[in-house]
Design a protein around this motif. Structure first.
Motif, PDB file in Angstrom:
ATOM      1  N   ARG A 136       0.833  -1.200   0.000  1.00 29.20           N
ATOM      2  CA  ARG A 136       0.000   0.000   0.000  1.00 29.20           C
ATOM      3  C   ARG A 136       0.869   1.253   0.000  1.00 29.20           C
ATOM      4  NH1 ARG A 136      -4.362   2.165   4.579  1.00 29.20           N
ATOM      5  NH2 ARG A 136      -4.189   4.354   3.968  1.00 29.20           N
ATOM      6  N   ILE A 137       0.549   2.156  -0.894  1.00 29.26           N
ATOM      7  CA  ILE A 137       1.221   3.451  -0.968  1.00 29.26           C
ATOM      8  C   ILE A 137       0.150   4.526  -1.061  1.00 29.26           C
ATOM      9  CG2 ILE A 137       2.895   4.875  -2.204  1.00 29.26           C
ATOM     10  CD1 ILE A 137       4.065   2.362  -3.410  1.00 29.26           C
ATOM     11  N   ASP A 138       0.247   5.530  -0.215  1.00 28.06           N
ATOM     12  CA  ASP A 138      -0.663   6.670  -0.266  1.00 28.06           C
ATOM     13  C   ASP A 138      -0.050   7.756  -1.147  1.00 28.06           C
ATOM     14  OD1 ASP A 138      -2.351   5.343   1.474  1.00 28.06           O
ATOM     15  OD2 ASP A 138      -1.496   6.282   3.255  1.00 28.06           O
ATOM     16  N   ILE A 139      -0.790   8.170  -2.159  1.00 29.00           N
ATOM     17  CA  ILE A 139      -0.323   9.182  -3.093  1.00 29.00           C
ATOM     18  C   ILE A 139      -1.104  10.474  -2.868  1.00 29.00           C
ATOM     19  CG2 ILE A 139      -0.046   9.791  -5.523  1.00 29.00           C
ATOM     20  CD1 ILE A 139       1.764   7.535  -4.687  1.00 29.00           C
ATOM     21  N   VAL A 140      -0.380  11.579  -2.773  1.00 28.92           N
ATOM     22  CA  VAL A 140      -1.002  12.887  -2.603  1.00 28.92           C
ATOM     23  C   VAL A 140      -0.544  13.775  -3.750  1.00 28.92           C
ATOM     24  CG1 VAL A 140      -1.368  14.865  -1.088  1.00 28.92           C
ATOM     25  CG2 VAL A 140      -0.958  12.590  -0.100  1.00 28.92           C
ATOM     26  N   GLY A 141      -1.499  14.351  -4.456  1.00 28.92           N
ATOM     27  CA  GLY A 141      -1.168  15.244  -5.554  1.00 28.92           C
ATOM     28  C   GLY A 141      -1.144  16.686  -5.107  1.00 28.92           C
ATOM     29  N   HIS A 142      -0.074  17.395  -5.485  1.00 31.14           N
ATOM     30  CA  HIS A 142       0.075  18.816  -5.191  1.00 31.14           C
ATOM     31  C   HIS A 142       0.326  19.553  -6.507  1.00 31.14           C
ATOM     32  CE1 HIS A 142       0.804  17.966  -0.815  1.00 31.14           C
ATOM     33  NE2 HIS A 142       1.393  16.875  -1.289  1.00 31.14           N
ATOM     34  N   GLN A 143       0.105  20.840  -6.514  1.00 28.83           N
ATOM     35  CA  GLN A 143       0.549  21.656  -7.644  1.00 28.83           C
ATOM     36  C   GLN A 143       2.019  22.016  -7.420  1.00 28.83           C
ATOM     37  OE1 GLN A 143      -2.516  24.782  -7.423  1.00 28.83           O
ATOM     38  NE2 GLN A 143      -3.140  24.205  -9.473  1.00 28.83           N
ATOM     39  N   TRP A 144       2.986  21.466  -8.159  1.00 24.52           N
ATOM     40  CA  TRP A 144       2.871  20.438  -9.166  1.00 24.52           C
ATOM     41  C   TRP A 144       3.923  19.393  -8.865  1.00 24.52           C
ATOM     42  CZ3 TRP A 144       2.424  25.666 -10.279  1.00 24.52           C
ATOM     43  CH2 TRP A 144       1.169  26.071 -10.784  1.00 24.52           C
ATOM     44  N   TRP A 145       3.611  18.507  -7.925  1.00 19.10           N
ATOM     45  CA  TRP A 145       4.511  17.424  -7.565  1.00 19.10           C
ATOM     46  C   TRP A 145       3.703  16.325  -6.867  1.00 19.10           C
ATOM     47  CZ3 TRP A 145       5.559  16.401  -2.235  1.00 19.10           C
ATOM     48  CH2 TRP A 145       5.079  17.379  -1.342  1.00 19.10           C
ATOM     49  N   TRP A 146       4.337  15.161  -6.726  1.00 20.83           N
ATOM     50  CA  TRP A 146       3.679  13.990  -6.161  1.00 20.83           C
ATOM     51  C   TRP A 146       4.326  13.609  -4.830  1.00 20.83           C
ATOM     52  CZ3 TRP A 146      -0.467  12.196  -8.933  1.00 20.83           C
ATOM     53  CH2 TRP A 146      -0.533  12.589 -10.283  1.00 20.83           C
ATOM     54  N   GLU A 147       3.511  13.332  -3.860  1.00 22.65           N
ATOM     55  CA  GLU A 147       3.981  12.848  -2.560  1.00 22.65           C
ATOM     56  C   GLU A 147       3.593  11.383  -2.424  1.00 22.65           C
ATOM     57  OE1 GLU A 147       2.942  13.542   2.189  1.00 22.65           O
ATOM     58  OE2 GLU A 147       2.511  15.135   0.729  1.00 22.65           O
ATOM     59  N   ALA A 148       4.543  10.554  -2.016  1.00 23.07           N
ATOM     60  CA  ALA A 148       4.297   9.124  -1.858  1.00 23.07           C
ATOM     61  C   ALA A 148       4.615   8.710  -0.427  1.00 23.07           C
ATOM     62  CB  ALA A 148       5.144   8.320  -2.841  1.00 23.07           C
ATOM     63  N   ASN A 149       3.635   8.114   0.250  1.00 21.16           N
ATOM     64  CA  ASN A 149       3.800   7.668   1.625  1.00 21.16           C
ATOM     65  C   ASN A 149       3.606   6.155   1.687  1.00 21.16           C
ATOM     66  OD1 ASN A 149       3.958  10.401   2.769  1.00 21.16           O
ATOM     67  ND2 ASN A 149       1.815  10.546   2.173  1.00 21.16           N
ATOM     68  N   TYR A 150       4.628   5.466   2.162  1.00 19.46           N
ATOM     69  CA  TYR A 150       4.568   4.010   2.290  1.00 19.46           C
ATOM     70  C   TYR A 150       4.005   3.665   3.673  1.00 19.46           C
ATOM     71  CZ  TYR A 150       7.356   3.596  -1.954  1.00 19.46           C
ATOM     72  OH  TYR A 150       7.808   3.667  -3.261  1.00 19.46           O
ATOM     73  N   ASP A 151       2.807   3.101   3.661  1.00 20.77           N
ATOM     74  CA  ASP A 151       2.089   2.836   4.903  1.00 20.77           C
ATOM     75  C   ASP A 151       2.710   1.656   5.654  1.00 20.77           C
ATOM     76  OD1 ASP A 151      -0.241   3.340   6.641  1.00 20.77           O
ATOM     77  OD2 ASP A 151      -0.797   1.307   6.034  1.00 20.77           O
ATOM     78  N   ASP A 152       2.712   1.744   6.987  1.00 17.50           N
ATOM     79  CA  ASP A 152       3.202   0.659   7.830  1.00 17.50           C
ATOM     80  C   ASP A 152       2.564   0.799   9.208  1.00 17.50           C
ATOM     81  OD1 ASP A 152       5.870  -1.374   7.724  1.00 17.50           O
ATOM     82  OD2 ASP A 152       5.206  -0.793   9.733  1.00 17.50           O
ATOM     83  N   PRO A 153       2.140  -0.330   9.822  1.00 27.18           N
ATOM     84  CA  PRO A 153       1.529  -0.238  11.164  1.00 27.18           C
ATOM     85  C   PRO A 153       2.461   0.372  12.198  1.00 27.18           C
ATOM     86  CG  PRO A 153       1.145  -2.402  10.176  1.00 27.18           C
ATOM     87  CD  PRO A 153       2.129  -1.699   9.305  1.00 27.18           C
ATOM     88  N   ILE A 154       3.754   0.200  11.993  1.00 30.47           N
ATOM     89  CA  ILE A 154       4.730   0.771  12.924  1.00 30.47           C
ATOM     90  C   ILE A 154       5.127   2.157  12.395  1.00 30.47           C
ATOM     91  CG2 ILE A 154       6.977   0.468  14.017  1.00 30.47           C
ATOM     92  CD1 ILE A 154       6.703  -2.524  13.487  1.00 30.47           C
ATOM     93  N   PRO A 155       4.822   3.213  13.134  1.00 29.95           N
ATOM     94  CA  PRO A 155       5.048   4.568  12.625  1.00 29.95           C
ATOM     95  C   PRO A 155       6.474   4.839  12.163  1.00 29.95           C
ATOM     96  CG  PRO A 155       3.690   4.643  14.603  1.00 29.95           C
ATOM     97  CD  PRO A 155       4.157   3.234  14.449  1.00 29.95           C
ATOM     98  N   GLN A 156       7.477   4.336  12.898  1.00 35.59           N
ATOM     99  CA  GLN A 156       8.859   4.615  12.523  1.00 35.59           C
ATOM    100  C   GLN A 156       9.292   3.889  11.252  1.00 35.59           C
ATOM    101  OE1 GLN A 156       7.857   3.411  15.453  1.00 35.59           O
ATOM    102  NE2 GLN A 156       9.196   1.779  16.249  1.00 35.59           N
ATOM    103  N   ASN A 157       8.467   2.942  10.781  1.00 39.26           N
ATOM    104  CA  ASN A 157       8.787   2.242   9.537  1.00 39.26           C
ATOM    105  C   ASN A 157       8.123   2.869   8.310  1.00 39.26           C
ATOM    106  OD1 ASN A 157      10.409   0.376  10.803  1.00 39.26           O
ATOM    107  ND2 ASN A 157       8.810  -1.182  10.975  1.00 39.26           N
TER     108      ASN A 157
END
Length: 349
Positions: A135-156
């Motif tokens: 699972r990867i959370d993608i956030v669109g901004h003007q004008w770039w992409w943010e990618a967050n790799y989800d993990d149950p452990i916050p530090q991971n």
């Protein structure tokens, strides 16, 4: 004894075909081509494309052939001086009626077959294949992409920008949203388009079956720099992906010499720290991309420029000349401070 050469004169149409054909063949492959699928979703879409194209080609040839034949028959028929001289006999009427029935039936069958193929393909690409997708959370901004790799452990959890690493052979589930306007995530080698809508989460998925780097693009007009909102998907073997993920989980490396130490102070004391985050430092801005491991990426400014020292210097000093309208302001630095800052940013691997 003299040798003579005869030059073959090509017709304009032949010369045009010779010029266009290589480009047409190149367009069918590459790291941003819907006709060069590298995953099951893109393969399903490409298969539908070629099937419908083949059907349309056959229909076109049949229709044009019938038209040419009709014109030829009309040109060889003796013209009637008096229109009342022509009388349609029953056999001709039966032939024409049979032709209309065959044509109408073939049209209905072709349309129904196309509908079935389209619906089945839509169902296939909508179904996530494989167990436990990444699972990867993608956030669109003007004008770039943010990618967050989800993990149950916050530090991971891992956060990066404009470059998405995935393991080969494992399905990837993308949960996407936008912070400003509608964007559209499109990686043609791997999947079709999916919109990111403000205030609403959308979901898509893909799987890369072949290692490589694939370019993606925002496919929905989202403002002045829409054309410069690209991203890269790096598909790599699982061992390499896990190594990359472990490296991204760590904080930014500490400066090891006086030059990079000076560069860190320049970053933290200037406007950069107000917009960007660097893990392990006091910089915690969220307006711009996370720069914790900036030097491990291939490009800057959402795929606008390769990540080189010169390009990074130009981007820092005058981003508006490279990407007009971008929210990053110019930064005024003297040569020594700029050199130290570039050395520090270049160490963030």
């Amino acid at each position: 004894m003299t040798a003579t050469r005869s030059r073959v004169q090509l017709k304009p149409a032949a010369r045009f075909a010779l010029c266009v054909l290589p480009w047409a063949l190149v367009a069918c492959s590459g790291f941003q081509s819907v006709l060069d699928p590298k995953g099951p979703r893109a393969a399903d879409v490409a298969r539908l494309h070629w099937t419908l194209t083949s059907i349309a080609t056959v229909v076109y040839i049949v229709v044009i052939s019938a038209l040419v034949y009709a014109l030829w028959r009309a040109s060889t028929r003796r013209p009637f001086i008096d229109e009342h001289q022509y009388h349609e006999n029953p056999d001709q009427a039966a032939v024409m009626k049979r032709g209309v029935i065959i044509g109408a039936s073939a049209t209905v069958i072709i349309l129904l077959a196309s509908l079935v193929l389209s619906v089945s393909t839509g169902s296939a690409v909508a179904t996530v294949r494989g167990d436990k997708p990444l699972r990867i959370d993608i956030v669109g901004h003007q004008w770039w992409w943010e990618a967050n790799y989800d993990d149950p452990i916050p530090q991971n959890q891992v956060k990066t920008a404009n470059e998405i690493h995935v393991p080969v052979g494992r399905s990837v589930l993308l949960k996407m949203r936008s912070t400003d306007v509608i964007h559209s995530f499109w990686a043609p080698n791997l999947a079709g388009k999916k919109d990111l809508i403000p205030g609403h989460e959308t979901i898509t998925w893909f799987r890369a079956d072949t290692a490589g780097v694939y370019r993606g693009q925002c496919a929905e007009f989202c403002g002045y720099q829409h054309a410069k909102m690209a991203f890269y998907i790096v598909a790599e073997p699982r061992v390499d992906f896990e190594h990359w993920l472990d490296q991204q989980r760590g904080p930014a490396p500490k400066p090891t010499d006086s030059l990079t130490q000076t560069g860190e102070r320049v970053f933290l004391s200037g406007p950069c720290a107000m917009c960007h985050t660097i893990g392990g430092t006091g910089a915690g801005g969220t307006i711009g991309p996370d720069l914790t491991h900036l030097a491990s990426r291939r490009t800057i400014a959402a795929g606008t420029l390769p990540l080189t020292t010169g390009n990074l210097a130009g981007w820092i000093l005058d981003p508006q000349s490279i990407k007009p309208g971008v929210k990053m302001p110019p930064t005024q630095l003297d040569p020594q401070a700029l050199r130290a800052l570039l050395a520090y940013l270049g160490s963030l691997k």
